[in-house]
Design a protein around this motif. Sequence first.
Motif, PDB file in Angstrom:
ATOM      1  N   VAL A  39       0.850  -1.179   0.000  1.00 56.36           N
ATOM      2  CA  VAL A  39       0.000   0.000   0.000  1.00 56.36           C
ATOM      3  C   VAL A  39       0.891   1.236   0.000  1.00 56.36           C
ATOM      4  CG1 VAL A  39      -1.766   1.269   1.259  1.00 56.36           C
ATOM      5  CG2 VAL A  39      -1.797  -1.225   1.257  1.00 56.36           C
ATOM      6  N   LEU A  42      -2.033   5.671   0.438  1.00 58.22           N
ATOM      7  CA  LEU A  42      -3.475   5.399   0.389  1.00 58.22           C
ATOM      8  C   LEU A  42      -4.257   6.497   1.106  1.00 58.22           C
ATOM      9  CD1 LEU A  42      -5.569   3.316  -0.549  1.00 58.22           C
ATOM     10  CD2 LEU A  42      -5.338   2.199   1.681  1.00 58.22           C
ATOM     11  N   THR A  89      -9.164   1.884   6.698  1.00 61.36           N
ATOM     12  CA  THR A  89      -8.025   1.300   5.983  1.00 61.36           C
ATOM     13  C   THR A  89      -8.313  -0.138   5.588  1.00 61.36           C
ATOM     14  OG1 THR A  89      -6.453   2.733   7.146  1.00 61.36           O
ATOM     15  CG2 THR A  89      -5.579   0.735   6.146  1.00 61.36           C
ATOM     16  N   PRO A  99     -11.067   4.159  -2.705  1.00 60.65           N
ATOM     17  CA  PRO A  99     -10.025   5.092  -2.268  1.00 60.65           C
ATOM     18  C   PRO A  99     -10.099   6.420  -3.003  1.00 60.65           C
ATOM     19  CG  PRO A  99      -9.106   3.421  -3.729  1.00 60.65           C
ATOM     20  CD  PRO A  99     -10.531   3.031  -3.483  1.00 60.65           C
ATOM     21  N   GLY A 102      -3.872   7.077  -4.027  1.00 62.72           N
ATOM     22  CA  GLY A 102      -2.895   6.067  -3.629  1.00 62.72           C
ATOM     23  C   GLY A 102      -3.044   4.776  -4.409  1.00 62.72           C
ATOM     24  N   SER A 103      -2.189   3.798  -4.096  1.00 66.35           N
ATOM     25  CA  SER A 103      -2.201   2.520  -4.795  1.00 66.35           C
ATOM     26  C   SER A 103      -2.314   1.361  -3.805  1.00 66.35           C
ATOM     27  CB  SER A 103      -0.926   2.347  -5.633  1.00 66.35           C
ATOM     28  OG  SER A 103       0.221   2.288  -4.800  1.00 66.35           O
ATOM     29  N   ILE A 104      -2.972   0.285  -4.254  1.00 62.64           N
ATOM     30  CA  ILE A 104      -3.092  -0.954  -3.483  1.00 62.64           C
ATOM     31  C   ILE A 104      -2.614  -2.073  -4.395  1.00 62.64           C
ATOM     32  CG2 ILE A 104      -4.607  -2.470  -2.150  1.00 62.64           C
ATOM     33  CD1 ILE A 104      -6.608  -0.116  -2.043  1.00 62.64           C
ATOM     34  N   ALA A 112      -6.405  -0.621  -6.862  1.00 57.36           N
ATOM     35  CA  ALA A 112      -7.020   0.563  -6.251  1.00 57.36           C
ATOM     36  C   ALA A 112      -8.152   1.130  -7.095  1.00 57.36           C
ATOM     37  CB  ALA A 112      -5.963   1.633  -5.997  1.00 57.36           C
TER      38      ALA A 112
END
Length: 375
Positions: A39, A42, A89, A99, A102-104, A112
């Motif tokens: 993550v 985020l 979260t 979201p 950000g990136s997941i 994401a």
Amino acid sequence: MTDQGATAEQADAVRLSDPVPDDVILRERADKGDPLLSVKGLEKHFPIVKGLLRRQVGAVRAVDGVTFDVYRGETLGLVGESGCGKTTTGRLLTRLVEPTGGSIDFDGRDIAHLRQGKLRPLRRDMQMIFQDPFSSLNPRHTVGTIVGAPFRIQNVKTEHGIKRAVQDLLKLVGLSPEHYNRYPHEFSGGQRQRIGIARTLALRPKLIVADEPVSALDVSIQAQVVNLLDDIQREFDLTYVFIAHDLSVVRHISDRVAVMYLGKVVEIADRDDLYTRPRHPYTVALMSAVPVPDPARRDRAQRERVLLTGDVPSPINPPSGCRFRTRCWKAQEICATEEPPLLPRLGDAASHQTACHFPIDDAEEVAGRSSRATA
């Protein structure tokens, strides 16, 4: 404290705040392998709207730039006081909440901003255990329907049929196959949580996000559920993100622990390292609030309790710089002007990262001094 003593303390803090060399960090990361979940930055900002035209006038910064990795087969504990963004979260990780930024990165793929059609097949690999076992199960459905739902939704065929697969799952979590036709209201809280865990395990996920799975249960039942989660993790090589406010439970089940405050991770480290050598002042305050069962040590622990002054700031308008500075006894001018990065500090392992300009060197000594100053 004398000026000379203050100068010495500031010098120690500056040395401790120096980052760990990059080659040490890279070497430690290589030893752990590629993370299952990564993550970065985020964010989740809930808009505040006003008036007939529903015009946005602000935002609640529930999660505001969270970064961490979760490695295969480990348990990452996520702790912090109520309202710090833990549950949001967890829901972001499983895309139950969309979201803001950000990136997941899950198993090598950024999820994401995937559309639901492409995300749906991935949901079998990431599941969630919800906090309240009384509201997370549909009272109109039988246990068989509830636990068998993932098979039907994902159109997964089983060797001996869905009923047999559900009964095997019930046995796995310590329930009887005869419970297949019963309804949720016929079970206790601990049994309902086991039903929820059985549903989570149906498709053999790689990642499970457990959102305070034992907080609504009695203490004796908590131990049973935590031990069950431990057992199934070893059996199926699962990876957990375990969200809780009970630091004793987190210490028992976690391999690493991340501490959140007002939407940000302020410290993350291996479990034993964090509990024995906390660096961030907020972590020290949390640790000092853990009940001590040993009567011989209890009086001393009470004397060393860190009593924070002031209220938690609003996530609508968080403080500039370090968000904890308004309640921190070590805050200085730089804390208001520069946000401290989450980095490993000199003298710590590369996996021990702290977001603080003046990390604590001797937590026990500072805790005792702070307790006397604020009591």
